[in-house]
Structures are given as structure tokens and as C-alpha cells.
Design a protein around this motif. Structure first.
Motif, mmCIF file in Angstrom:
data_model
loop_
_atom_site.group_PDB
_atom_site.id
_atom_site.type_symbol
_atom_site.label_atom_id
_atom_site.label_comp_id
_atom_site.label_asym_id
_atom_site.label_seq_id
_atom_site.Cartn_x
_atom_site.Cartn_y
_atom_site.Cartn_z
ATOM 1 N N ALA A 13 0.848 -1.204 0.000
ATOM 2 C CA ALA A 13 0.000 0.000 0.000
ATOM 3 C C ALA A 13 0.881 1.249 0.000
ATOM 4 O O ALA A 13 1.957 1.260 0.590
ATOM 5 C CB ALA A 13 -0.894 -0.013 1.224
ATOM 6 N N ASP A 14 0.432 2.286 -0.715
ATOM 7 C CA ASP A 14 1.165 3.566 -0.683
ATOM 8 C C ASP A 14 0.169 4.692 -0.506
ATOM 9 O O ASP A 14 -1.043 4.487 -0.669
ATOM 10 C CB ASP A 14 1.982 3.743 -1.970
ATOM 11 N N ASN A 15 0.669 5.871 -0.145
ATOM 12 C CA ASN A 15 -0.248 7.009 -0.010
ATOM 13 C C ASN A 15 0.002 8.039 -1.106
ATOM 14 O O ASN A 15 -0.085 9.236 -0.881
ATOM 15 C CB ASN A 15 -0.152 7.626 1.397
ATOM 16 N N GLY A 16 0.332 7.482 -2.324
ATOM 17 C CA GLY A 16 0.587 8.339 -3.489
ATOM 18 C C GLY A 16 -0.706 8.772 -4.167
ATOM 19 O O GLY A 16 -1.765 8.812 -3.533
ATOM 20 N N PRO A 17 -0.639 9.055 -5.499
ATOM 21 C CA PRO A 17 -1.826 9.578 -6.203
ATOM 22 C C PRO A 17 -2.918 8.526 -6.438
ATOM 23 O O PRO A 17 -4.064 8.878 -6.723
ATOM 24 C CB PRO A 17 -1.256 10.053 -7.541
ATOM 25 N N GLY A 18 -2.573 7.238 -6.315
ATOM 26 C CA GLY A 18 -3.578 6.178 -6.494
ATOM 27 C C GLY A 18 -3.895 5.912 -7.968
ATOM 28 O O GLY A 18 -3.417 6.622 -8.863
ATOM 29 N N ILE A 19 -4.696 4.892 -8.202
ATOM 30 C CA ILE A 19 -5.108 4.532 -9.572
ATOM 31 C C ILE A 19 -6.632 4.660 -9.629
ATOM 32 O O ILE A 19 -7.329 4.022 -8.826
ATOM 33 C CB ILE A 19 -4.671 3.092 -9.920
ATOM 34 N N PRO A 20 -7.177 5.483 -10.551
ATOM 35 C CA PRO A 20 -8.634 5.649 -10.604
ATOM 36 C C PRO A 20 -9.343 4.288 -10.793
ATOM 37 O O PRO A 20 -8.823 3.418 -11.501
ATOM 38 C CB PRO A 20 -8.853 6.538 -11.839
ATOM 39 N N ALA A 21 -10.526 4.152 -10.184
ATOM 40 C CA ALA A 21 -11.254 2.870 -10.230
ATOM 41 C C ALA A 21 -11.423 2.360 -11.654
ATOM 42 O O ALA A 21 -11.294 1.150 -11.908
ATOM 43 C CB ALA A 21 -12.603 3.032 -9.549
#
Ligand SMILES: Nc1ncnc2c1ncn2[C@@H]1O[C@H](COP(=O)(O)OP(=O)(O)OP(=O)(O)O)[C@@H](O)[C@H]1O
Ligand SMILES: [Mg+2]
Length: 456
Positions: free
Chosen positions: A386-394
Motif C-alpha cells: 500500500a502507498d499514499n501516493g496519487p492512487g489509480i482511478p477505479a
């Protein structure tokens, strides 16, 4: 359906074989029943003749033949449709009583024609003879009624045999046609698929019988085949699309170098750029090849026991420093993590975690925390990155596993878009699922193994 084709079909042959078996066993049953019944009615007739003879014989009192004559006459009067014959005569052939002209001595019970006894008509009789006080006694009964009854039974059985045969033939034909029609439907679907309609499937009846089971298996093989074909088509399209740019760049660099060479200018820089570009293209091909090899499943032979706790600790130890140099933090609390042992390929599983960690490092900004953990329940074991970066849109979470697929925002950062494809291929090889969740903020990759090894 042509009759010649039907005749060659397995269902038809089976139906014919079963019909023959059914008809012959029915005939056997009918014939044996007929002969048993026939023997039974003949024996009833014999009993009746013997009984009458005994009754008449027992009416004799020594020296008084008259009682025998009277008993015989009363039997004669009692004729009730079954034609009975009697005779009592002296040893020299003089008839004392009875209704036949000639006396014929017999041994036990015998069948004699009426003609031989001097009777009109063509009847046959079951006859018993003997002597009483030197006189000849004959008692007989006509076989006509018994023969008629046997005829009726035989005719009945013959009709039943005809009906059974017709039933077996028509039912066999009907069942054969039905089974053949379903096999024809499979053949028809396969022909259409061979002609290129990959979306065609074998129709199912829904009864769950063996043909349905085979059809379902054919359908799932076809599903798998069209998935593979679709992914091949996708790869070809992706390769054509994504390698077009680096190949064009390489062409431009080489054209530039050639122009500069003509003008006697130095080309070192262009050659270096061309080398970097071709290395990049080579790397993409190597990665694509590796993914295909993993997907082919050959590496499964190298599976052995893998201690996930130790494997993740090693990866974190190596990449922890790289992350720190990037201004990011990579952590894993090995002591608090549960013990998870699985069957797998250690090198490929290391590659899988490296790809996920590298992604978090490459696609997340400075200051990002990358947290690795393990979770375990009775029947499953999960590894989480897990990271707290920008994430990947669903909407992109399925697509990022495709070969060469990259989010638009990553187009300008280094990479081929093959890291997650490899993660998916390795996960599939190990029978585990990969899910991307929202980490609020950031992304959370959850890898789950069902049925890990039991905890010792
Ligand atoms: N942790 C993450 N955070 C945000 N985006 C991510 C993360 N991991 C992957 N992505 C997105 O998914 C895309 C696909 O990742 P993938 O690993 O397949 O390719 P890549 O990292 O771009 O290239 P490669 O791994 O081949 O060097 C990335 O380009 C990126 O846009
Ligand atoms: Mg990557």
C-alpha cells in the motif's frame, strides 16, 4: 437428416443394438412363458383323464361289471363341452359300453387320432387304457379345447412380440434422432467457429447430462481460446502502437546522425541516443517474452515451499535504502506479520514484489510511505503493498494489468507498462488473485492465496 448419415451415427447404432437386445430378450420371455403355460394346460387335461379313469375303475366290485358300465354312462351324460370318450369291452372285442368303435391298447397316457378309434372328424384325444376283470377299459378326452387355448395364448404372445418390436424400433429411432440432433448442433457450432465466428458457443439443454457436460467443457475451452486470441490481438495492437514511437525516434536519431556525418559533423551524441533507444526497445521485447513464458506455465515445475515472511523481509531490506534515497519510506513489520508458507517460485515471487514496490516508488512523489504487510486466516493468506501516493482511478484498475498500458500521467516517466502485466502473469501462475483497492489516499495492491499451507 440423411438416413445414410443417421445410420453411421453412434446414437443410431446404440439404439439399434439396444432395440435388438430388448426384442430378443422379450421374445425369450414370451416363448418360455408360452411353453410353460402350454405344458400346464396339457398336464391339467392329463390329470382330468387319469382322474376319470380312476373313478370309473374304482366303481368296480368283484364279479359285478354292471357298476362300471353305469359309472361310465353317468360320466358320458355329464359331458360339459369337453368331448370325452369311453369304452368298455370284453377281451374278445365285444363292446359292453361306450361310444367308440375300436379299442386301442396304450401304455400310460397317449395322444391318439379320433380316426384311429373309428370316430368321425379330425380331433385328437388324450387316452388312458387298462383292464378290469379281463375287460378292456378306455377313457379319453378331446385335445381340441386345449389346443385352441394354446393357440390363443400363442397368438396373444405373437401380437405382444410385434408390439414390443415396433415400440423398440420407434423409440430407438426417436432417441437416436434426438441424440444425433444434439451432436449435430455441436458439429454445426464447431464449423461456424472454424469459419471464424469465435463468439459462437455450443447450445446447452440445461439437463446436466453427459452431452451437456461435454458441451459446457467445449464452451469453456472456447472461452479460454478466445481470451488468449483476444490478448494476442491486444498485444499485437499494443506492440504496434507503443513501439511505433520509440522506433520512429530511433529512425529520426539515425537520420540526424547520417545528415551530420555527411556534413562532417560529430555524431557521438546521436549514436549514444540511438543505443539508449534500441536498449529500451530490446528491454520491452525481453519483458514481453518473459511474460509469455510465465503465462505458458513451464515455471510451475520449479515450485517449492516459500516462506513469504522471509521473502518480503529480504525485498524490503534491499529496496528500503533505494526508497530512502528517493525521499520515500518502505516499511514491513516482520515480527507482527503472521507466518505464511505457500508453494511457489521464489524468484518470480520476488520479481512480483519488486515490480509493485518499484511502481510505488516511480509513480508516487517524494515523501510517500510504502507499507507492506501480510494477513492470514484459516483458508487464505494475503500480501499487501500500500502507498499514499496519487492512487489509480477505479476505472483504470482493470486496464493497468494489460500489456504496455500506462496511465496518461505516467507517459513521460520511464517504463514500458509491463510491470503489472508480469505481476498478473505471476499471480495467475500461483493461482492467486490480485486486487487494486483505494488506500485513501493512494493505492493498495492485495494478493490473495487460497488454501495456503497449514500453520505448524
Ligand atoms: N502504485 C502506483 N501508484 C500510482 N499509479 C500506479 C501505481 N502502480 C502502477 N501505476 C500505474 O499503472 C501503470 C502500469 O504500471 P506497470 O508497472 O504495468 O507499468 P510501468 O510502471 O509504467 O512500466 P514498467 O513497470 O514496465 O517499467 C503505470 O504506468 C502507472 O500509471
Ligand atoms: Mg511498473
Amino acid at each position: 437428416m440423411r438416413l445414410s448419415r443417421l445410420r453411421r451415427s453412434t446414437p443410431f447404432r446404440l439404439a439399434v443394438a439396444y432395440a435388438l437386445l430388448f426384442v430378443s430378450s422379450s421374445l425369450l420371455v414370451y416363448l418360455s412363458t408360452y411353453f410353460l403355460l402350454r405344458a400346464e394346460i396339457y398336464s391339467t387335461l392329463d390329470n382330468s383323464v387319469t382322474e376319470t379313469y380312476s373313478v370309473i375303475q374304482s366303481s368296480y366290485a368283484p364279479g359285478d361289471i354292471e357298476d362300471v358300465v353305469q359309472s361310465m354312462n353317468s360320466f358320458s351324460r355329464l359331458q360339459n363341452g369337453d368331448r370325452r370318450i369311453f369304452y368298455l369291452g370284453s377281451a374278445d372285442g365285444k363292446r359292453l359300453a361306450g361310444d367308440i368303435a375300436k379299442f386301442l391298447p396304450t401304455t400310460g397316457l397317449q395322444t391318439i387320432s379320433g380316426e384311429a378309434l373309428g370316430l368321425p372328424g379330425d380331433d385328437h384325444f388324450r387316452v388312458k387304457t387298462g383292464t378290469i376283470d379281463g375287460n378292456n377299459l378306455l377313457v379319453g378326452e378331446s385335445l381340441e379345447a386345449t389346443e385352441d387355448l394354446a393357440q390363443i395364448i400363442l397368438a396373444n404372445f405373437a401380437w405382444m412380440a410385434c408390439f414390443t418390436t415396433l415400440l423398440a424400433v420407434f423409440a430407438g429411432m426417436f432417441l437416436a434422432r434426438r441424440a444425433h440432433a444434439r451432436i449435430d448442433a455441436i458439429a454445426e457450432a464447431m464449423t461456424e467457429i472454424t469459419d471464424g465466428n469465435m463468439s459462437r458457443r455450443v447450445p446447452l439443454k440445461g439437463s446436466g447430462d453427459d452431452i451437456d457436460m461435454i458441451s459446457a467443457q467445449i464452451n469453456s475451452a472456447l472461452d479460454r481460446l478466445s481470451d488468449v486470441m483476444e490478448s494476442m490481438r491486444q498485444v499485437s495492437a499494443d506492440i504496434a502502437h507503443d513501439l511505433k514511437t520509440p522506433l520512429n525516434r530511433l529512425k529520426l536519431i539515425l537520420e540526424d546522425a547520417s545528415l551530420r556525418d555527411e556534413n562532417k559533423q560529430p555524431v557521438q551524441e546521436q549514436l549514444r541516443d540511438a543505443l539508449i533507444e534500441s536498449d529500451q526497445i530490446n528491454e520491452t521485447f525481453q519483458a514481453l517474452l518473459r511474460i509469455s513464458q510465465i503465462e505458458a506455465g513451464a515455471r510451475r515445475t520449479r515450485f517449492a515451499d516459500v516462506d513469504l515472511n522471509r521473502l518480503v523481509s529480504n525485498v524490503v531490506e534491499i529496496f528500503g535504502e533505494v526508497a530512502e534515497d528517493n525521499g520515500q519510506k518502505l516499511s514491513f513489520d516482520a515480527d507482527r506479520a503472521p507466518r505464511c508458507h505457500i508453494e511457489g517460485d521464489k524468484d518470480l515471487l520476488t520479481q512480483l514484489f519488486v515490480n509493485l514496490i518499484e511502481n510505488a516508488m516511480n509513480h508516487c512523489p517524494v515523501g510517500t510511505t510504502i507499507q507492506m504487510s501480510l494477513q492470514r486466516s484459516e483458508d487464505r493468506c494475503s500480501a499487501i503493498v500500500a502507498d499514499n501516493g496519487p492512487g489509480i482511478p477505479a476505472a483504470e484498475r482493470e486496464k493497468v494489468f494489460r500489456r504496455l498500458y500506462r496511465l496518461d500521467k505516467s507517459r513521460h516517466s520511464p517504463g514500458n507498462g509491463l510491470g503489472l502485466s508480469m505481476v498478473k502473469a505471476i499471480a495467475d501462475l500461483h493461482g492467486m488473485s490480485v486486487e487494486i483497492q483505494d488506500n485513501h489516499p493512494g493505492s493498495r495492491f492485495v494478493l490473495t492465496w487460497r488454501n495456503p499451507k497449514p500453520i505448524n
